[in-house]
Design a protein around this motif. Structure first.
Motif, PDB file in Angstrom:
ATOM      1  N   LYS A  93       0.834  -1.212   0.000  1.00 43.00           N
ATOM      2  CA  LYS A  93       0.000   0.000   0.000  1.00 43.00           C
ATOM      3  C   LYS A  93       0.865   1.257   0.000  1.00 43.00           C
ATOM      4  O   LYS A  93       0.560   2.235  -0.678  1.00 43.00           O
ATOM      5  N   GLU A  94       1.960   1.236   0.759  1.00 41.59           N
ATOM      6  CA  GLU A  94       2.871   2.377   0.811  1.00 41.59           C
ATOM      7  C   GLU A  94       3.525   2.614  -0.552  1.00 41.59           C
ATOM      8  O   GLU A  94       3.626   3.753  -1.019  1.00 41.59           O
ATOM      9  N   LEU A  95       3.967   1.542  -1.229  1.00 43.62           N
ATOM     10  CA  LEU A  95       4.576   1.671  -2.548  1.00 43.62           C
ATOM     11  C   LEU A  95       3.585   2.213  -3.577  1.00 43.62           C
ATOM     12  O   LEU A  95       3.929   3.060  -4.403  1.00 43.62           O
ATOM     13  N   ILE A  96       2.346   1.735  -3.531  1.00 43.70           N
ATOM     14  CA  ILE A  96       1.321   2.206  -4.458  1.00 43.70           C
ATOM     15  C   ILE A  96       1.030   3.686  -4.221  1.00 43.70           C
ATOM     16  O   ILE A  96       0.941   4.473  -5.161  1.00 43.70           O
ATOM     17  N   ALA A  97       0.890   4.076  -2.954  1.00 41.37           N
ATOM     18  CA  ALA A  97       0.609   5.479  -2.639  1.00 41.37           C
ATOM     19  C   ALA A  97       1.738   6.388  -3.107  1.00 41.37           C
ATOM     20  O   ALA A  97       1.487   7.455  -3.682  1.00 41.37           O
ATOM     21  N   SER A  98       2.995   5.975  -2.910  1.00 42.28           N
ATOM     22  CA  SER A  98       4.109   6.821  -3.338  1.00 42.28           C
ATOM     23  C   SER A  98       4.190   6.891  -4.863  1.00 42.28           C
ATOM     24  O   SER A  98       4.514   7.932  -5.424  1.00 42.28           O
ATOM     25  N   ALA A  99       3.869   5.790  -5.561  1.00 39.67           N
ATOM     26  CA  ALA A  99       3.865   5.813  -7.032  1.00 39.67           C
ATOM     27  C   ALA A  99       2.764   6.719  -7.559  1.00 39.67           C
ATOM     28  O   ALA A  99       2.965   7.447  -8.531  1.00 39.67           O
ATOM     29  N   LEU A 100       1.603   6.690  -6.921  1.00 37.06           N
ATOM     30  CA  LEU A 100       0.508   7.563  -7.353  1.00 37.06           C
ATOM     31  C   LEU A 100       0.847   9.028  -7.116  1.00 37.06           C
ATOM     32  O   LEU A 100       0.550   9.877  -7.949  1.00 37.06           O
ATOM     33  N   LYS A 101       1.489   9.334  -5.991  1.00 38.43           N
ATOM     34  CA  LYS A 101       1.897  10.713  -5.730  1.00 38.43           C
ATOM     35  C   LYS A 101       2.904  11.187  -6.767  1.00 38.43           C
ATOM     36  O   LYS A 101       2.833  12.297  -7.261  1.00 38.43           O
ATOM     37  N   ALA A 102       3.853  10.319  -7.112  1.00 38.13           N
ATOM     38  CA  ALA A 102       4.878  10.684  -8.087  1.00 38.13           C
ATOM     39  C   ALA A 102       4.273  10.903  -9.464  1.00 38.13           C
ATOM     40  O   ALA A 102       4.642  11.837 -10.171  1.00 38.13           O
ATOM     41  N   SER A 103       3.317  10.056  -9.870  1.00 40.30           N
ATOM     42  CA  SER A 103       2.719  10.215 -11.195  1.00 40.30           C
ATOM     43  C   SER A 103       1.765  11.394 -11.245  1.00 40.30           C
ATOM     44  O   SER A 103       1.563  11.986 -12.290  1.00 40.30           O
ATOM     45  N   ALA A 104       1.180  11.765 -10.125  1.00 46.43           N
ATOM     46  CA  ALA A 104       0.262  12.911 -10.108  1.00 46.43           C
ATOM     47  C   ALA A 104       1.010  14.211 -10.329  1.00 46.43           C
ATOM     48  O   ALA A 104       0.489  15.145 -10.906  1.00 46.43           O
TER      49      ALA A 104
END
Length: 181
Positions: free
Chosen positions: A53-64
């Motif tokens: 969940k932490e990896l997904i959240a950080s990837a979404l923040k980076a792509s946003a």
């Protein structure tokens, strides 16, 4: 009599060797083929649900926070909010190219897949890969892993074509000029 005894002995020895386990069937614990690890090593080197969940959240923040290619349209999200869907009307002679990671849902009309290489377009709904030139079913979710792939009207299409798009895209006219959505 000696021949029968010899043949019987030969058969028995073959059967015994065939039933004896070999070293290849039972690897030695701690060897390269069957390593022994400690519990702490296992816990440090496996992904827990919280880590995922932490990896997904950080990837979404980076792509946003990323930028879109020049000449492209589409939504950009903030945080973990997904980008909004944009409705695009595709006219005869136009091609709708997707940016990397974009999603399309063809709502009406008949379209075919376009690809600049031999790879197709993943059809998540149908669970298959759509090759270039293949007709795409309506209401199927298409995900574009790379640029250079898209859709265009089928040659015999007469209906209006409407496509829901999430992510970046580029709408080109038949002459290669950028179309306004």
């Amino acid at each position: 009599m000696k021949i029968k005894l010899f043949i019987t002995t030969l058969i028995m020895s073959c059967l015994i060797t065939m039933n004896t386990p070999t070293q290849a069937e039972a690897p030695t614990p701690g060897s390269a083929t069957d390593p022994v690890i400690t519990r702490s090593y296992f816990e440090q080197n496996t992904l827990s649900e919280a880590k995922v969940k932490e990896l997904i959240a950080s990837a979404l923040k980076a792509s946003a926070g990323g930028s879109q290619p020049s000449g492209s349209n589409g939504g950009t999200g903030t945080g973990t909010t997904p980008a909004a869907m944009t409705v695009v009307q595709l006219k005869a002679g136009q091609t709708l190219y997707a940016g990397a990671g974009a999603e399309f849902i063809v709502r009406s009309g008949k379209v075919i897949a376009v690809s600049s290489d031999e790879n197709g377009i993943p059809d998540v709904t149908g669970g298959k890969d759509i090759a270039a030139g293949t007709e795409i079913a309506t209401n199927h979710l298409l995900i574009f892993p790379r640029d250079g792939r898209g859709i265009k009207p089928a040659p015999k299409n007469t209906a209006d074509i409407f496509v829901m798009v999430r992510g970046s895209y580029l709408l080109l006219n038949e002459d290669g000029s950028t179309a306004t959505p």
